[in-house]
Design an enzyme around this catalytic site. Structure first.
Site, PDB file in Angstrom:
ATOM      1  N   THR A   1       0.820  -1.209   0.000  1.00 46.80           N
ATOM      2  CA  THR A   1       0.000   0.000   0.000  1.00 46.80           C
ATOM      3  C   THR A   1       0.855   1.260   0.000  1.00 46.80           C
ATOM      4  O   THR A   1       1.974   1.265   0.534  1.00 46.80           O
ATOM      5  CB  THR A   1      -0.903   0.022   1.248  1.00 46.80           C
TER       6      THR A   1
ATOM      7  N   TYR B   1      -1.719   0.324  10.200  1.00 47.84           N
ATOM      8  CA  TYR B   1      -1.949  -0.345   8.910  1.00 47.84           C
ATOM      9  C   TYR B   1      -0.709  -0.241   8.031  1.00 47.84           C
ATOM     10  O   TYR B   1      -0.210  -1.244   7.500  1.00 47.84           O
ATOM     11  CB  TYR B   1      -3.163   0.274   8.210  1.00 47.84           C
TER      12      TYR B   1
END
Length: 337
Positions: free
Chosen positions: A123, A147
């Site tokens: 990501t 995250y």
């Protein structure tokens, strides 16, 4: 490589949004595919007929060993994990377990079984708030939430394991994934999703009252945040090209940004949804969310130059039209369930 000689690929999280599109891309290109998914956020209907679905967890070593043996797995595409940034801040241990510890178990099982190729769904959150307009792969990685850290830790694990074992890997850092399969075979199905385009289309179709615009004072032309939106089917195509590249050069690993290299503001996206749906969205202005950068755009030259990747669905209106088509189909699927 002929269609007959293409080996079997295990797709983790293959009943989820991006994973199901990778399954379709692999299947369309003649690869043998199997899926493992615990179905906590995935859907059985997202797995095409004829694709084996193993309902279970990626930290189940015995199950993984059985799948690798039964399917003669030679590559893994790893999508399984948790992806909601605010939830990662509220429940960091969940993210370090689901995204980091479980992936460590999956990598260990792959090494033990001699699976030589591994593609990881990473990501742009690993970059945190970058200080450049277009983010390159060598832009410093400074995550600002659990995250992002959970994904960056996995990138490091893969690099270390590849240095010690006969495994090469592809790390694909996603920017803002949107849209749906052009043939409406799959799409984003999760209830309560936070992705802007899905939220806006749900509002246009009446399942939400409004769309929140979080901040109008960013350093962008219209004051709303700018993001690089990539069509999920173009992203899935990049995964197939990455797999081919890893198999062609087993000593080489790849890390690449996945985006189009241009961004749209929140207001531009909502204007496009108004245009495509012929509706007027109710926009609710709210305060900024902590940690949202003004702009996040990929420099995707490495992906294009290394793999010859050419997007097929890069127009914003096309992304929205495909998402709209899926949302209408999804309403029918839920109605018949």
């Amino acid at each position: 490589m002929t269609l007959d000689s293409k080996p079997s690929v295990l797709v983790t999280g293959g009943a989820g949004y991006i994973g199901s599109h990778a399954v379709l891309a692999l299947k369309d290109a003649g690869w043998r595919v199997a899926v493992i998914d615990n179905l906590t956020t995935g859907f059985r209907f997202a797995v095409p007929d004829g694709v084996p679905l193993y309902e279970g967890d990626i930290e189940d070593a015995a199950l993984l060993a059985r799948i690798f043996a039964e399917q003669q797995t030679r590559a893994i595409m790893h999508f399984a994990g948790s992806i909601v940034v605010p939830e990662s801040v509220a429940d960091p241990l969940k993210y370090y377990h689901n995204n980091t510890a479980k992936t460590r178990a999956l990598i260990e099982a792959a090494v033990k079984a001699g699976v030589p190729h591994f593609i990881f769904s990473s990501t742009a959150a690993t970059y945190g708030i970058p200080d450049v307009a277009a983010v390159r792969e060598d832009t410093p990685q400074r995550p600002i939430n659990p995250y992002g850290w959970s994904k960056l830790m996995t990138e490091q694990m893969l690099a270390d394991v590849a240095a010690a074992h006969p495994l090469n890997y592809g790390v694909l850092r996603y920017f803002n994934v949107a849209g749906a399969d052009p043939l409406a075979r799959s799409g984003q199905s999760t209830a309560g999703a936070t992705h802007l385009i899905k939220v806006a289309i749900e509002a246009a179709l009446g399942s939400r009252e409004s769309v929140s615009v979080f901040g109008t004072d960013y350093a962008t032309p219209d004051g709303t945040g700018v993001r690089d939106y990539i069509h999920v089917s173009d992203l899935a195509a990049a995964h197939v090209l990455t797999l081919e590249a890893l198999m062609a050069e087993p000593a080489r690993s790849l890390t690449m940004n996945c985006g189009y290299g241009r961004g749209f503001s929140v207001n531009e996206v909502l204007d496009a949804v108004d245009r495509v749906t012929n509706r007027q969205l109710d926009r609710r202005i709210e305060g900024r969310r902590a940690g949202d950068p003004d702009s996040l755009i990929a420099d995707s030259r490495r992906l294009r130059e290394t793999l010859g990747w050419v997007p097929a669905y890069g127009e914003l209106d096309t992304i929205i039209a495909h998402a709209l088509q899926w949302e209408r189909k999804l309403a029918g699927l839920r109605g018949s369930a």
